[in-house]
Scaffold this active site. Sequence first.
Site, PDB file in Angstrom:
ATOM      1  N   GLY A  11       0.982  -1.134   0.018  1.00  0.00           N
ATOM      2  CA  GLY A  11      -0.163  -0.062  -0.020  1.00  0.00           C
ATOM      3  C   GLY A  11       1.381   1.244   0.095  1.00  0.00           C
ATOM      4  O   GLY A  11       0.399   2.055  -0.270  1.00  0.00           O
ATOM      5  N   GLY A  12       2.243   1.241  -0.076  1.00  0.00           N
ATOM      6  CA  GLY A  12       3.054   2.676  -0.308  1.00  0.00           C
ATOM      7  C   GLY A  12       3.742   2.745   0.947  1.00  0.00           C
ATOM      8  O   GLY A  12       4.900   3.500   0.629  1.00  0.00           O
ATOM      9  N   GLU A  57      13.046  -3.302  -6.939  1.00  0.00           N
ATOM     10  CA  GLU A  57      12.375  -3.936  -8.040  1.00  0.00           C
ATOM     11  C   GLU A  57      12.248  -2.540  -9.060  1.00  0.00           C
ATOM     12  O   GLU A  57      12.938  -1.472  -8.387  1.00  0.00           O
ATOM     13  CB  GLU A  57      10.869  -3.987  -7.563  1.00  0.00           C
ATOM     14  CG  GLU A  57      10.210  -4.897  -7.182  1.00  0.00           C
ATOM     15  CD  GLU A  57       9.015  -5.619  -7.086  1.00  0.00           C
ATOM     16  OE1 GLU A  57       8.679  -5.753  -7.177  1.00  0.00           O
ATOM     17  OE2 GLU A  57       8.731  -4.023  -6.894  1.00  0.00           O
ATOM     18  N   TYR A  68      11.901  -0.009 -11.241  1.00  0.00           N
ATOM     19  CA  TYR A  68      10.491   0.936 -11.506  1.00  0.00           C
ATOM     20  C   TYR A  68      10.010   1.062 -12.756  1.00  0.00           C
ATOM     21  O   TYR A  68      10.058   1.136 -13.892  1.00  0.00           O
ATOM     22  CB  TYR A  68      10.470   2.070 -11.312  1.00  0.00           C
ATOM     23  CG  TYR A  68       9.458   3.155 -10.530  1.00  0.00           C
ATOM     24  CD1 TYR A  68       8.982   3.962 -11.862  1.00  0.00           C
ATOM     25  CD2 TYR A  68       8.393   2.730  -9.906  1.00  0.00           C
ATOM     26  CE1 TYR A  68       8.140   4.476 -11.351  1.00  0.00           C
ATOM     27  CE2 TYR A  68       7.327   3.420  -9.645  1.00  0.00           C
ATOM     28  CZ  TYR A  68       6.951   3.932 -11.223  1.00  0.00           C
ATOM     29  OH  TYR A  68       5.357   5.258 -10.679  1.00  0.00           O
ATOM     30  N   GLU A  79      -2.326  -9.137  -6.950  1.00  0.00           N
ATOM     31  CA  GLU A  79      -1.968  -7.388  -7.757  1.00  0.00           C
ATOM     32  C   GLU A  79      -0.789  -8.134  -8.748  1.00  0.00           C
ATOM     33  O   GLU A  79       0.241  -8.557  -8.354  1.00  0.00           O
ATOM     34  CB  GLU A  79      -1.284  -6.685  -6.402  1.00  0.00           C
ATOM     35  CG  GLU A  79      -2.645  -6.242  -5.586  1.00  0.00           C
ATOM     36  CD  GLU A  79      -2.093  -5.180  -4.744  1.00  0.00           C
ATOM     37  OE1 GLU A  79      -0.939  -4.955  -4.994  1.00  0.00           O
ATOM     38  OE2 GLU A  79      -2.940  -4.815  -4.550  1.00  0.00           O
ATOM     39  N   ARG A 124      -6.794 -11.256   2.664  1.00  0.00           N
ATOM     40  CA  ARG A 124      -7.996 -10.630   2.937  1.00  0.00           C
ATOM     41  C   ARG A 124      -9.405 -10.149   1.283  1.00  0.00           C
ATOM     42  O   ARG A 124      -9.014  -9.825   0.726  1.00  0.00           O
ATOM     43  CB  ARG A 124      -8.107  -8.989   3.272  1.00  0.00           C
ATOM     44  CG  ARG A 124      -7.414  -8.472   2.357  1.00  0.00           C
ATOM     45  CD  ARG A 124      -7.261  -6.540   3.506  1.00  0.00           C
ATOM     46  NE  ARG A 124      -7.053  -5.451   2.168  1.00  0.00           N
ATOM     47  CZ  ARG A 124      -6.261  -5.477   1.278  1.00  0.00           C
ATOM     48  NH1 ARG A 124      -4.835  -6.223   1.763  1.00  0.00           N
ATOM     49  NH2 ARG A 124      -6.173  -4.746   0.225  1.00  0.00           N
TER      50      ARG A 124
HETATM   51  C1  MV4 Z   1       5.695  -0.293  -8.044  1.00  0.00           C
HETATM   52  C2  MV4 Z   1       5.506   0.500  -9.012  1.00  0.00           C
HETATM   53  C3  MV4 Z   1       6.200   0.582 -10.615  1.00  0.00           C
HETATM   54  N1  MV4 Z   1       6.985  -0.585 -10.170  1.00  0.00           N
HETATM   55  N2  MV4 Z   1       6.765  -1.707  -8.335  1.00  0.00           N
HETATM   56  C4  MV4 Z   1       2.486   0.567  -5.262  1.00  0.00           C
HETATM   57  C5  MV4 Z   1       1.999   0.132  -4.094  1.00  0.00           C
HETATM   58  C6  MV4 Z   1       2.586  -0.908  -3.533  1.00  0.00           C
HETATM   59  N3  MV4 Z   1       1.350  -2.081  -4.079  1.00  0.00           N
HETATM   60  C7  MV4 Z   1       3.168  -1.017  -5.003  1.00  0.00           C
HETATM   61  N4  MV4 Z   1       2.986  -0.204  -5.718  1.00  0.00           N
HETATM   62  C8  MV4 Z   1       3.427   0.203  -6.738  1.00  0.00           C
HETATM   63  N5  MV4 Z   1       4.741  -0.731  -7.045  1.00  0.00           N
HETATM   64  C9  MV4 Z   1       7.299  -1.302  -9.469  1.00  0.00           C
HETATM   65  N6  MV4 Z   1       8.327  -2.438 -10.012  1.00  0.00           N
HETATM   66  C10 MV4 Z   1       4.284   1.125  -9.354  1.00  0.00           C
HETATM   67  C11 MV4 Z   1       3.398   1.137  -7.944  1.00  0.00           C
HETATM   68  C12 MV4 Z   1       2.320   2.048  -8.130  1.00  0.00           C
HETATM   69  C13 MV4 Z   1       2.413   3.138  -7.656  1.00  0.00           C
HETATM   70  C14 MV4 Z   1       3.001   3.660  -6.828  1.00  0.00           C
HETATM   71  C15 MV4 Z   1       3.740   4.698  -6.323  1.00  0.00           C
HETATM   72  C16 MV4 Z   1       2.737   5.631  -6.754  1.00  0.00           C
HETATM   73  C17 MV4 Z   1       1.010   5.795  -7.060  1.00  0.00           C
HETATM   74  C18 MV4 Z   1       1.143   3.754  -6.779  1.00  0.00           C
HETATM   75  C19 MV4 Z   1       0.087   3.426  -7.634  1.00  0.00           C
HETATM   76  C20 MV4 Z   1      -0.287   2.434  -7.866  1.00  0.00           C
HETATM   77  C21 MV4 Z   1       1.111   1.443  -7.754  1.00  0.00           C
END
Ligand code: MV4
Length: 447
Positions: A164-165, A200, A202, A275, A292
């Site tokens: 969730g960030g 990871e 990006y 996801e 969940r």
């Molecule tokens: C990422 C990504 C891009 N590349 N991982 C967001 C929270 C968690 N679920 C992981 N997330 C992400 N992982 C890689 N390798 C993009 C997201 C991402 C996101 C990232 C920053 C700000 C908003 C976002 C919204 C959805 C997914």
Amino acid sequence: MFHKILIANRGEIAVRIIRACRELGIKTVAVYSEADREALHTQLADESICIGPAPSKDSYLNMEQIISATVITKADAIHPGFGFLSENAKFAAMCEKCNIKFIGPSSEVIGRMGNKSEARKTMQAAGIPVVPGSEEPVLLAEEAKKLADSIGYPVIVKASSGGGGKGMRIVEKEEDFLSCFHTAQQESVNAFGDNAMYLEKYIIAPRHIEFQILADKYGSVIHLGERDCSIQRRCQKMIEESPSSVIDEDLRKRMGSAAVLAAKAAGYESAGTVEFLLDKSGEFYFMEMNTRIQVEHPVTEMVSGLDLVKEQIRIAQGETLSYRQEDIRLSGHAMECRINAENPAKNFMPCPGTVKRFHIPGGNGVRIDTAVYQDYEIPPYYDSMILKVIVHDKTRTEAIRKMETALGEIIIDGVDTNLDFLYEIISHEKFIAGDISTHFIQDYFAM
Ligand code: MV4
């Protein structure tokens, strides 16, 4: 067959679970904090029991109190909903030890999927595509930097206990790495008490595509299609829809098979979500597995016709899955908007208070999940989401029109909400064209 289920949650999801139990002829127990004495879930359940003062840590996160309430009311099972203790492996283990059925996967699976770098390893071993990155958790910034340099920028630093960030930073350039890593690691220690991180590559402007899974305790696993959850603000989902405008039948089959394989590799039972990140070239990568029922589960219920909460309860009762993969027919287009008591003009600051005039829409293909009623006092202690609008129609265009009509009819006086902001998003030409990614809000609604 459960005689009585205790719902260890509040708000709209507690009401949703109480309704499913009632339809199955199962008695319900609501737990409530002192702030929720007048809450709808407290009123709708067959029994209700106060578990403590308003703050979550003293009530909805108080494991011993919830277990005690279950024993006192002689409930057979606990449904945790989402948030709070729903993905807390320690709580699930306490239930197992007390011979109380935790409606969800085993505590071992919750623990392993909750460790995001462990989850990656499990999926990688099963041959599911994961984003190029670290094999093991990284603790030292210098060691992490060597790895980041070899992966190539941009990279993303994530907390192993995160999701969730939280404890996450995107690093665009090498010179920013060490400071970003330290910041993310400190955030992880503060939030989760864990300094284990992982890296990871990006994926730039990906789509967030998640697949709904149902798995029984005998090894049967099916998927119920995808939800496109790309419209997010700071990792908080705002709008979810199914199907996704960029997934064709072939990609759905491949991602669906990967999601089923992921659930089998995890030893999964109950409803769960896999996801993925989908990049612009159509490559997909495992991101996380959520153990969940999710906020956005009604989107899948509308296109599949299944009741996911009832399916969870049936699985927890030891029944085999009611459906085979070939029985699943996904039809039409569903969309959900999350209405929050917050003020977009004040940086989305939560805005609790008393609801005055309250009118909700209805009609063909319109569903409202909420625990709010006229004169209800929204407490300041909990999440700001107060209502979900879910619509279903034959096509995406018709679903958007239905959502516009529904949002336009809602009246929630007395508190600020993000209603107008949601209306602006679904009326935006890029949204209507289906040209969206997780960068949509930052690209078109700079705030
Ligand atoms: C990422 C990504 C891009 N590349 N991982 C967001 C929270 C968690 N679920 C992981 N997330 C992400 N992982 C890689 N390798 C993009 C997201 C991402 C996101 C990232 C920053 C700000 C908003 C976002 C919204 C959805 C997914």
